[in-house]
Write an enzyme that holds these catalytic residues in place. Structure first.
Site, mmCIF file in Angstrom:
data_model
loop_
_atom_site.group_PDB
_atom_site.id
_atom_site.type_symbol
_atom_site.label_atom_id
_atom_site.label_comp_id
_atom_site.label_asym_id
_atom_site.label_seq_id
_atom_site.Cartn_x
_atom_site.Cartn_y
_atom_site.Cartn_z
ATOM 1 N N ASP A 122 1.395 -1.274 0.049
ATOM 2 C CA ASP A 122 -0.117 -0.021 -0.191
ATOM 3 C C ASP A 122 0.565 1.198 -0.309
ATOM 4 O O ASP A 122 2.186 1.170 0.048
ATOM 5 C CB ASP A 122 -0.851 0.440 1.669
ATOM 6 C CG ASP A 122 -2.536 -1.044 1.153
ATOM 7 O OD1 ASP A 122 -2.391 -1.358 0.284
ATOM 8 O OD2 ASP A 122 -2.641 -1.263 1.914
ATOM 9 N N ASP A 140 -6.634 -1.226 -4.757
ATOM 10 C CA ASP A 140 -7.473 -0.843 -3.740
ATOM 11 C C ASP A 140 -8.525 0.043 -4.156
ATOM 12 O O ASP A 140 -10.136 0.179 -3.820
ATOM 13 C CB ASP A 140 -7.524 -0.051 -2.606
ATOM 14 C CG ASP A 140 -6.558 -1.358 -1.207
ATOM 15 O OD1 ASP A 140 -6.964 -2.669 -1.706
ATOM 16 O OD2 ASP A 140 -5.400 -0.696 -0.845
#
Length: 166
Positions: A122, A140
């Site tokens: 991330d 995401d």
């Protein structure tokens, strides 16, 4: 009344979109791993920073204490369920089919990370001085935007159904 088939209701365009989306996601994650310091904010603009971290759970680090095989199985089940929905949805529902493609691409993009590294990379952080949103990635974003497209499709269908009854 004939049903007009949309682009992402056909197998080849959806497959190409998914492959390109996964490739973009993986390329960006490669650059993030190669170029960004680990868990140090790199400001981009006010309220937005690049922040490389490793997510051992699912979206927003939920289920981070679960075993890896469980998370992989769950992601595969989600992909299978979304493929089932894609096949059952009428072919004229553009936003639904686009949403399904995005959700599948995002789920598979994060699944690649999980299988290669045991975690998901991330790197996007929205924040203020007193608040920060969970760190996330392109995959995401695909999942979130895809879910929004499906909701939009449902709202449009609901409105279309009401206008036909009037």
């Amino acid at each position: 009344m004939s049903m007009r088939q949309t682009l992402f209701s056909r197998p080849l365009p959806i497959a190409l979109f998914i492959v390109v989306a996964i490739a973009a996601d993986q390329f960006i994650k490669y650059l993030v791993e190669a170029l960004l310091p680990f868990q140090q904010a790199v400001p981009v603009i006010p309220m937005l920073a690049l922040y490389r971290t490793h997510n051992y759970g699912v979206a927003f680090s939920m289920l981070s204490g679960m075993e890896g095989w469980f998370i992989v199985s769950m992601r595969l089940a989600v992909v299978a369920f979304v493929l089932w929905l894609w096949r059952r949805t009428p072919k004229d529902r553009f936003f639904a089919h686009l949403g399904y493609a995005m959700i599948i691409a995002g789920a598979l993009g994060n699944l690649v990370d999980r299988l290669l590294f045991g975690y998901v990379i991330d790197y996007v952080l929205f924040h203020t001085e007193t608040w920060s949103f969970a760190v996330f990635n392109l995959a995401d974003s695909f999942i979130t935007i895809g879910a929004g497209a499906i909701i939009l499709d449902e709202l449009l269908q609901s409105k279309r159904g009401r206008s036909l009854k009037l």
